[in-house]
Write an enzyme that holds these catalytic residues in place. Structure first.
Site, PDB file in Angstrom:
ATOM      1  N   ASP A   1      -1.874 -21.876   0.549  1.00  0.00           N
ATOM      2  CA  ASP A   1      -1.180 -20.693   0.128  1.00  0.00           C
ATOM      3  C   ASP A   1      -2.208 -19.560  -0.356  1.00  0.00           C
ATOM      4  O   ASP A   1      -3.135 -19.838  -1.001  1.00  0.00           O
ATOM      5  CB  ASP A   1      -0.324 -20.958  -1.055  1.00  0.00           C
ATOM      6  CG  ASP A   1       0.787 -19.830  -1.419  1.00  0.00           C
ATOM      7  OD1 ASP A   1       0.889 -19.161  -0.421  1.00  0.00           O
ATOM      8  OD2 ASP A   1       1.570 -19.939  -2.420  1.00  0.00           O
TER       9      ASP A   1
ATOM     10  N   GLY B   1      -1.842 -14.030   2.340  1.00  0.00           N
ATOM     11  CA  GLY B   1      -1.116 -12.879   2.536  1.00  0.00           C
ATOM     12  C   GLY B   1      -2.156 -11.942   1.245  1.00  0.00           C
ATOM     13  O   GLY B   1      -2.692 -10.847   1.284  1.00  0.00           O
ATOM     14  N   ARG B   2      -1.984 -12.799  -0.031  1.00  0.00           N
ATOM     15  CA  ARG B   2      -2.855 -11.878  -1.103  1.00  0.00           C
ATOM     16  C   ARG B   2      -4.263 -11.787  -0.828  1.00  0.00           C
ATOM     17  O   ARG B   2      -4.587 -10.686  -1.186  1.00  0.00           O
ATOM     18  CB  ARG B   2      -2.557 -12.579  -2.500  1.00  0.00           C
ATOM     19  CG  ARG B   2      -0.981 -12.267  -2.874  1.00  0.00           C
ATOM     20  CD  ARG B   2      -0.723 -13.183  -4.098  1.00  0.00           C
ATOM     21  NE  ARG B   2       0.171 -14.695  -3.334  1.00  0.00           N
ATOM     22  CZ  ARG B   2      -0.014 -15.814  -3.909  1.00  0.00           C
ATOM     23  NH1 ARG B   2      -0.182 -15.908  -5.380  1.00  0.00           N
ATOM     24  NH2 ARG B   2       0.466 -16.741  -3.324  1.00  0.00           N
TER      25      ARG B   2
ATOM     26  N   HIS C   1      -4.126 -15.006   7.422  1.00  0.00           N
ATOM     27  CA  HIS C   1      -3.776 -16.315   8.160  1.00  0.00           C
ATOM     28  C   HIS C   1      -4.974 -16.824   9.114  1.00  0.00           C
ATOM     29  O   HIS C   1      -5.100 -18.005   8.988  1.00  0.00           O
ATOM     30  CB  HIS C   1      -2.545 -16.043   8.986  1.00  0.00           C
ATOM     31  CG  HIS C   1      -1.292 -15.649   8.072  1.00  0.00           C
ATOM     32  ND1 HIS C   1      -1.015 -16.554   6.978  1.00  0.00           N
ATOM     33  CD2 HIS C   1      -0.320 -14.979   8.284  1.00  0.00           C
ATOM     34  CE1 HIS C   1       0.094 -16.121   6.436  1.00  0.00           C
ATOM     35  NE2 HIS C   1       0.523 -15.145   7.053  1.00  0.00           N
TER      36      HIS C   1
ATOM     37  N   THR D   1      10.094 -24.901   6.271  1.00  0.00           N
ATOM     38  CA  THR D   1      11.462 -24.572   6.898  1.00  0.00           C
ATOM     39  C   THR D   1      11.830 -23.425   6.333  1.00  0.00           C
ATOM     40  O   THR D   1      12.987 -22.669   6.911  1.00  0.00           O
ATOM     41  CB  THR D   1      12.277 -25.618   6.458  1.00  0.00           C
ATOM     42  OG1 THR D   1      12.316 -25.947   5.189  1.00  0.00           O
ATOM     43  CG2 THR D   1      12.092 -27.012   7.339  1.00  0.00           C
TER      44      THR D   1
ATOM     45  N   ASN E   1       9.760 -20.517   5.779  1.00  0.00           N
ATOM     46  CA  ASN E   1       8.874 -19.583   6.364  1.00  0.00           C
ATOM     47  C   ASN E   1       9.319 -18.796   7.395  1.00  0.00           C
ATOM     48  O   ASN E   1       8.999 -17.508   7.763  1.00  0.00           O
ATOM     49  CB  ASN E   1       7.420 -19.959   6.667  1.00  0.00           C
ATOM     50  CG  ASN E   1       6.726 -20.390   5.265  1.00  0.00           C
ATOM     51  OD1 ASN E   1       6.068 -21.318   5.503  1.00  0.00           O
ATOM     52  ND2 ASN E   1       6.974 -19.694   4.215  1.00  0.00           N
TER      53      ASN E   1
ATOM     54  N   ARG F   1      10.320 -14.903   7.017  1.00  0.00           N
ATOM     55  CA  ARG F   1       9.329 -13.985   7.135  1.00  0.00           C
ATOM     56  C   ARG F   1       9.673 -12.960   8.577  1.00  0.00           C
ATOM     57  O   ARG F   1      10.342 -13.425   9.344  1.00  0.00           O
ATOM     58  CB  ARG F   1       7.948 -14.538   7.097  1.00  0.00           C
ATOM     59  CG  ARG F   1       7.659 -15.274   5.907  1.00  0.00           C
ATOM     60  CD  ARG F   1       6.135 -15.829   5.974  1.00  0.00           C
ATOM     61  NE  ARG F   1       5.941 -16.458   4.692  1.00  0.00           N
ATOM     62  CZ  ARG F   1       4.850 -16.467   3.948  1.00  0.00           C
ATOM     63  NH1 ARG F   1       3.895 -16.139   4.824  1.00  0.00           N
ATOM     64  NH2 ARG F   1       4.911 -17.087   3.057  1.00  0.00           N
TER      65      ARG F   1
ATOM     66  N   ARG G   1       4.120 -24.329  -8.133  1.00  0.00           N
ATOM     67  CA  ARG G   1       5.179 -24.933  -7.827  1.00  0.00           C
ATOM     68  C   ARG G   1       5.013 -25.817  -6.399  1.00  0.00           C
ATOM     69  O   ARG G   1       3.956 -25.673  -5.524  1.00  0.00           O
ATOM     70  CB  ARG G   1       6.645 -23.879  -7.464  1.00  0.00           C
ATOM     71  CG  ARG G   1       6.102 -22.983  -6.458  1.00  0.00           C
ATOM     72  CD  ARG G   1       7.188 -21.850  -6.235  1.00  0.00           C
ATOM     73  NE  ARG G   1       6.762 -20.821  -5.524  1.00  0.00           N
ATOM     74  CZ  ARG G   1       6.396 -19.547  -6.240  1.00  0.00           C
ATOM     75  NH1 ARG G   1       6.284 -19.380  -7.435  1.00  0.00           N
ATOM     76  NH2 ARG G   1       5.754 -18.591  -5.408  1.00  0.00           N
TER      77      ARG G   1
ATOM     78  N   SER H   1       7.306 -26.059  -3.704  1.00  0.00           N
ATOM     79  CA  SER H   1       7.861 -25.316  -2.642  1.00  0.00           C
ATOM     80  C   SER H   1       8.291 -26.207  -1.307  1.00  0.00           C
ATOM     81  O   SER H   1       7.814 -25.895  -0.121  1.00  0.00           O
ATOM     82  CB  SER H   1       6.880 -24.217  -1.888  1.00  0.00           C
ATOM     83  OG  SER H   1       6.646 -23.472  -2.848  1.00  0.00           O
TER      84      SER H   1
HETATM   85  C1  IPE Z   1       4.318 -22.854   0.822  1.00  0.00           C
HETATM   86  O1  IPE Z   1       4.014 -21.446   0.472  1.00  0.00           O
HETATM   87  C2  IPE Z   1       4.333 -22.991   2.309  1.00  0.00           C
HETATM   88  C3  IPE Z   1       3.112 -23.002   2.974  1.00  0.00           C
HETATM   89  C4  IPE Z   1       1.953 -22.941   2.505  1.00  0.00           C
HETATM   90  C5  IPE Z   1       3.102 -23.274   4.471  1.00  0.00           C
HETATM   91  P1  IPE Z   1       5.022 -20.310   0.446  1.00  0.00           P
HETATM   92  O2  IPE Z   1       4.098 -18.907   0.437  1.00  0.00           O
HETATM   93  O3  IPE Z   1       6.017 -20.132   1.638  1.00  0.00           O
HETATM   94  O4  IPE Z   1       5.606 -20.603  -0.807  1.00  0.00           O
HETATM   95  P2  IPE Z   1       6.593 -19.841  -1.862  1.00  0.00           P
HETATM   96  O5  IPE Z   1       7.688 -19.281  -1.133  1.00  0.00           O
HETATM   97  O6  IPE Z   1       5.624 -19.019  -2.554  1.00  0.00           O
HETATM   98  O7  IPE Z   1       7.283 -20.873  -2.665  1.00  0.00           O
HETATM   99  C1  IPE Z   2       0.480 -19.339   2.924  1.00  0.00           C
HETATM  100  O1  IPE Z   2      -0.113 -18.092   2.641  1.00  0.00           O
HETATM  101  C2  IPE Z   2       0.727 -19.471   4.684  1.00  0.00           C
HETATM  102  C3  IPE Z   2       2.092 -19.658   4.823  1.00  0.00           C
HETATM  103  C4  IPE Z   2       2.855 -19.515   4.110  1.00  0.00           C
HETATM  104  C5  IPE Z   2       2.222 -19.752   6.523  1.00  0.00           C
HETATM  105  P1  IPE Z   2       1.047 -16.939   2.295  1.00  0.00           P
HETATM  106  O2  IPE Z   2       1.414 -16.009   3.550  1.00  0.00           O
HETATM  107  O3  IPE Z   2       2.214 -17.344   1.800  1.00  0.00           O
HETATM  108  O4  IPE Z   2       0.248 -16.237   1.191  1.00  0.00           O
HETATM  109  P2  IPE Z   2       0.899 -15.079   0.016  1.00  0.00           P
HETATM  110  O5  IPE Z   2       1.385 -16.576  -0.943  1.00  0.00           O
HETATM  111  O6  IPE Z   2       2.040 -14.182   0.596  1.00  0.00           O
HETATM  112  O7  IPE Z   2      -0.267 -14.575  -0.611  1.00  0.00           O
HETATM  113 MG    MG Z   3       2.720 -17.743  -0.114  1.00  0.00          MG
END
Ligand code: IPE
Ligand code: IPE
Ligand code: MG
Length: 246
Positions: A26, A29-30, A43, A72, A74, A77, A200, A202
Site C-alpha cells: 500500500d 498513490g501517496r 504503481h 475485490t 479496488n 477506483r 488495518r 482491508s
Molecule cells: C489494500 O489497499 C489493497 C491492496 C494493497 C491491494 P487499499 O488502499 O485498497 O486499502 P484501503 O482502501 O486503504 O483500506
Molecule cells: C496500493 O497503493 C496499490 C493498490 C491498492 C492497487 P494505493 O494505490 O492504495 O496507494 P494509496 O493508498 O492511495 O497511497
Molecule cells: Mg491504499
C-alpha cells in the site's frame, strides 16, 4: 549509528526467519502524489519494489511470500487507474515468465480471475502452470482477492460437496475448511506487513492471519527496500508468539 560511511544494516537472525511473510503493498498513490507524479507512476514504482522484495525473500530463504496486489474493493477506483494496474501486472508477468527458469520461483494466484482481462487471465494461468515444478520459494499474488469473498466461496463449495453427498456438515474441521480456500496447502502467514501508515487489514487473509504477527510502517510501498524488510523481520524476531498458551 556510525558517523561516517554506510548506515549499518538491521541485524536479522537468518536461521529464525518466518516461513511465510504476507504484505499489503500500500501507499503507491501517496508516494506518487508527494512527487507530483500521477498515481500510475506510483504503481509502476511499486511493481519494481515487488521485484526487489520477492528476489530478496528468495535469496534469504523465505519459503512463502504472499502479496496483496488488487482487492475485490479496488474495482471502485477510476477505470483508467484499474486498467493501468492491469497493464503493469501483464508487463510484470511477462518479465517473470522470461526470468522464471533462473529464479525458480513458484507463482500462485489467489482470487477470482474471471473478471480480469482475458489476456491477463491466460498469463496468470501460464505462469502458475509453468512454475508449478519449482520448489525454492512460493510467491502468492492476490488478485481480485478479498478475505470475505474467499470465505464465502469456501462455504459455498463445501455446501455443494455436502449436497453431492461427498461429505457432511459434521465432517468439517478448521483444517478441512482451509482446503477450500485459495491458500489450500499453504501454511498460515507468520508475519503480515502493511506499509504506508495505515493500520488495518482491508480484507486481506482474514482466515489465515488468525495468529499472524503484524508489522506497520509509515514508509510507502515504493520506498520499502531490503532494509525495511530487515526491520520488519527483526521486529518479528523480537515478538513472543504464544498462540493462546503461556
Ligand atoms: C489494500 O489497499 C489493497 C491492496 C494493497 C491491494 P487499499 O488502499 O485498497 O486499502 P484501503 O482502501 O486503504 O483500506
Ligand atoms: C496500493 O497503493 C496499490 C493498490 C491498492 C492497487 P494505493 O494505490 O492504495 O496507494 P494509496 O493508498 O492511495 O497511497
Ligand atoms: Mg491504499
Amino acid at each position: 549509528m556510525p558517523l561516517f560511511g554506510k548506515k549499518e544494516e538491521t541485524k536479522v537472525d537468518f536461521s529464525r526467519l518466518p516461513r511465510h511473510v504476507a504484505i499489503i503493498m500500500d501507499g503507491n498513490g501517496r508516494w506518487a502524489k508527494s512527487r507530483g507524479l500521477p498515481r500510475t507512476a506510483g504503481h509502476a514504482a511499486g511493481a519494481e519494489t515487488f521485484r526487489t522484495i520477492a528476489t530478496y525473500c528468495r535469496e534469504i530463504g523465505i519459503e512463502y511470500l504472499t502479496v496483496y496486489a488488487f482487492s475485490t474493493e479496488n474495482w471502485k477506483r477510476p477505470a483508467e487507474e484499474v486498467s493501468a494496474i492491469m497493464g503493469l501486472l501483464k508487463k510484470y508477468l511477462l518479465e517473470a515468465i522470461a526470468d522464471m527458469e533462473k529464479q525458480k520461483v513458484r507463482f500462485c494466484f489467489f482470487g477470482d480471475m474471471t473478471p480480469l482481462p482475458a489476456e491477463l487471465q491466460k498469463l496468470c494461468r501460464e505462469t502458475q502452470d509453468r512454475s508449478a515444478k519449482f520448489e525454492g520459494c512460493q510467491v502468492n499474488i492476490c488478485l481480485n482477492y478479498g478475505g470475505r469473498d474467499e470465505i464465502v466461496r469456501a462455504a459455498r463449495a463445501f455446501a455443494a460437496d455436502c449436497m453431492a453427498g461427498a461429505t457432511e456438515p459434521e465432517a468439517l474441521t478448521e483444517e478441512k475448511f482451509g482446503d477450500y480456500l485459495w491458500s489450500a496447502g499453504v501454511p498460515d502467514p507468520d508475519l503480515v506487513i502493511r506499509p504506508s501508515g495505515e493500520e488495518r487489514i482491508s480484507n486481506f487473509l482474514l482466515w489465515q492471519s488468525a495468529y499472524a504477527e503484524f508489522y506497520f510502517t509509515d514508509v510507502n510501498w515504493p520506498d520499502f527496500g531490503k532494509e525495511e524488510l530487515r526491520k520488519a523481520l527483526a521486529a518479528y524476531q523480537g515478538r513472543s508468539r504464544r498462540f493462546g498458551g503461556v
